[in-house]
Design an enzyme around this catalytic site. Structure first.
Site, short mmCIF file in Angstrom:
data_model
loop_
_atom_site.label_atom_id
_atom_site.label_comp_id
_atom_site.label_asym_id
_atom_site.label_seq_id
_atom_site.Cartn_x
_atom_site.Cartn_y
_atom_site.Cartn_z
N HIS A 1 34.41 68.38 3.18
CA HIS A 1 34.84 67.99 1.83
C HIS A 1 33.83 68.46 0.78
O HIS A 1 34.21 68.96 -0.28
CB HIS A 1 34.97 66.47 1.73
CG HIS A 1 35.97 65.84 2.66
ND1 HIS A 1 35.60 65.01 3.69
CD2 HIS A 1 37.32 65.92 2.71
CE1 HIS A 1 36.68 64.58 4.33
NE2 HIS A 1 37.74 65.13 3.77
N GLU B 1 40.95 75.36 4.80
CA GLU B 1 41.67 76.18 5.79
C GLU B 1 41.78 75.44 7.13
O GLU B 1 42.57 75.81 7.99
CB GLU B 1 40.97 77.53 5.96
CG GLU B 1 41.11 78.39 4.70
CD GLU B 1 40.06 79.48 4.53
OE1 GLU B 1 39.39 79.82 5.53
OE2 GLU B 1 39.90 79.97 3.40
N GLU C 1 30.74 67.10 5.39
CA GLU C 1 30.32 68.36 4.77
C GLU C 1 31.49 69.29 4.47
O GLU C 1 31.38 70.15 3.59
CB GLU C 1 29.30 69.09 5.66
CG GLU C 1 27.90 68.50 5.63
CD GLU C 1 27.72 67.42 6.69
OE1 GLU C 1 28.73 66.84 7.16
OE2 GLU C 1 26.56 67.12 7.02
P1 AMP Z 1 41.32 65.03 4.40
O1 AMP Z 1 40.39 64.07 3.74
O2 AMP Z 1 41.12 65.16 5.88
O3 AMP Z 1 42.76 64.84 3.99
O4 AMP Z 1 40.93 66.48 3.85
C1 AMP Z 1 40.80 66.73 2.48
C2 AMP Z 1 40.58 68.21 2.29
O5 AMP Z 1 39.40 68.61 2.99
C3 AMP Z 1 41.73 69.06 2.83
O6 AMP Z 1 41.96 70.15 1.94
C4 AMP Z 1 41.18 69.53 4.16
O7 AMP Z 1 41.75 70.76 4.58
C5 AMP Z 1 39.72 69.70 3.85
N1 AMP Z 1 38.89 69.65 5.06
C6 AMP Z 1 38.96 68.73 6.06
N2 AMP Z 1 38.08 69.04 7.04
C7 AMP Z 1 37.45 70.19 6.66
C8 AMP Z 1 36.44 71.01 7.25
N3 AMP Z 1 35.89 70.72 8.42
N4 AMP Z 1 36.04 72.12 6.56
C9 AMP Z 1 36.58 72.42 5.35
N5 AMP Z 1 37.54 71.67 4.75
C10 AMP Z 1 37.97 70.57 5.39
#
Ligand code: AMP
Length: 274
Positions: free
Chosen positions: A28, A139, A26
């Site tokens: 993403h 964030e 959620e």
């Molecule tokens: P990742 O797939 O973990 O590399 O994350 C992709 C994007 O999703 C990055 O901009 C992260 O900061 C964001 N993201 C990851 N987890 C969350 C979360 N729990 N809430 C909001 N954004 C997130």
């Protein structure tokens, strides 16, 4: 992807971009929703970026489920999903990295020395191929967001960077693809990160603003959690990421904690009274 971006831009649409490493949750999806409030053509990328993993980190184990991810992107209103493969992203002879001088030398950059040059390199390549007007970052990865904002300014990318708040589970644990590594017991213990951040935020808001004391109490709290090992807990200036001595202005508390073998990160802004 590049031809698709040219076509979309020639049609006068506003291209918004959400880069991810997949195994979507959620958090993403919320970035996709935020993106669609800033533009009308959403592109999501799914790429587990080898350049940002160290040799002993979890590149091979990183969870993947492309079929489910594609369905979630479609449901969220993505017009296209870009899924490059690493042999094309980093072809024979590839040798260039985008290096930032100061912001990576704090927090996660200290324990993961290749992380942020890997991130800035891949995001540069993704920006050049996806050609977005707007890009959305979470964030949750506060340091990454700061580094991307800085890079966008420094390298003259004509891209608006938008951020989205951290989406959490009901008990406060920040959603993360890596939460899938946790056993049920570790999953319960992992809520300590959020509880500790909240407790510290409340202490700061009620006038306990000495950073060393706040950190000492936070560390004791996390150390008492079974299977937890602190990588770092810091209170920093949200612009420079330098340590602060007192929370006399909004300051960022950030932590990375291993629960078993799983490294979890979380952060929260602390505000002084008033
Ligand atoms: P990742 O797939 O973990 O590399 O994350 C992709 C994007 O999703 C990055 O901009 C992260 O900061 C964001 N993201 C990851 N987890 C969350 C979360 N729990 N809430 C909001 N954004 C997130």
């Amino acid at each position: 992807m590049s031809a698709h971006a040219d076509l979309v831009r020639s049609q006068g649409k506003t291209l918004v971009f959400v880069p991810t490493m997949g195994f979507l949750h959620e958090g993403h999806i919320s970035l996709m929703e935020i993106g669609l409030a800033h533009g009308n053509h959403l592109v999501v990328s799914i790429f587990v970026n080898p350049a940002q993993f160290g040799p002993t980190e979890d590149l091979d184990a990183y969870p993947r489920n492309m079929e489910r991810d594609l369905a979630l992107c479609q449901k969220a209103g993505a017009a296209a999903v870009y899924t490059p493969d690493s042999s094309k992203m980093y072809g024979p002879g590839f040798e260039t990295r985008v290096i930032q001088e100061a912001l990576p030398n704090h927090l996660c950059g200290l324990s993961r020395p290749r992380l942020f040059s890997g991130v800035t390199t891949v995001v540069t390549k993704l920006f050049n191929t996806v050609k977005p007007h707007v890009a959305v970052f979470g964030e949750k990865d506060f340091q990454q967001l700061a580094i991307i904002r800085r890079m966008t300014l420094d390298l003259d990318f004509d891209i608006k960077i938008v951020s989205g708040p951290t989406v959490r589970e009901q008990d406060g644990l920040a959603k993360s693809s890596r939460n899938s590594y946790l056993s049920p017991e570790q999953r319960r213990n992992a809520t300590a990160l959020y509880r500790c951040l909240e407790e510290t935020r409340n202490k700061a808001a009620s006038g306990q603003v000495d950073a060393q004391r706040l950190l000492q109490e936070a560390k004791e709290k996390i150390q008492s959690v079974p299977e937890a090992a602190i990588d770092y807990i810091s209170i920093v200036d949200p612009d420079t990421l330098e340590d602060v001595a007192r929370v006399d202005k909004p300051s960022l508390m950030a932590m990375a904690v291993f629960v078993g073998k799983t490294r979890l990160i979380d952060n929260m802004l602390l505000y002084p009274p008033g």
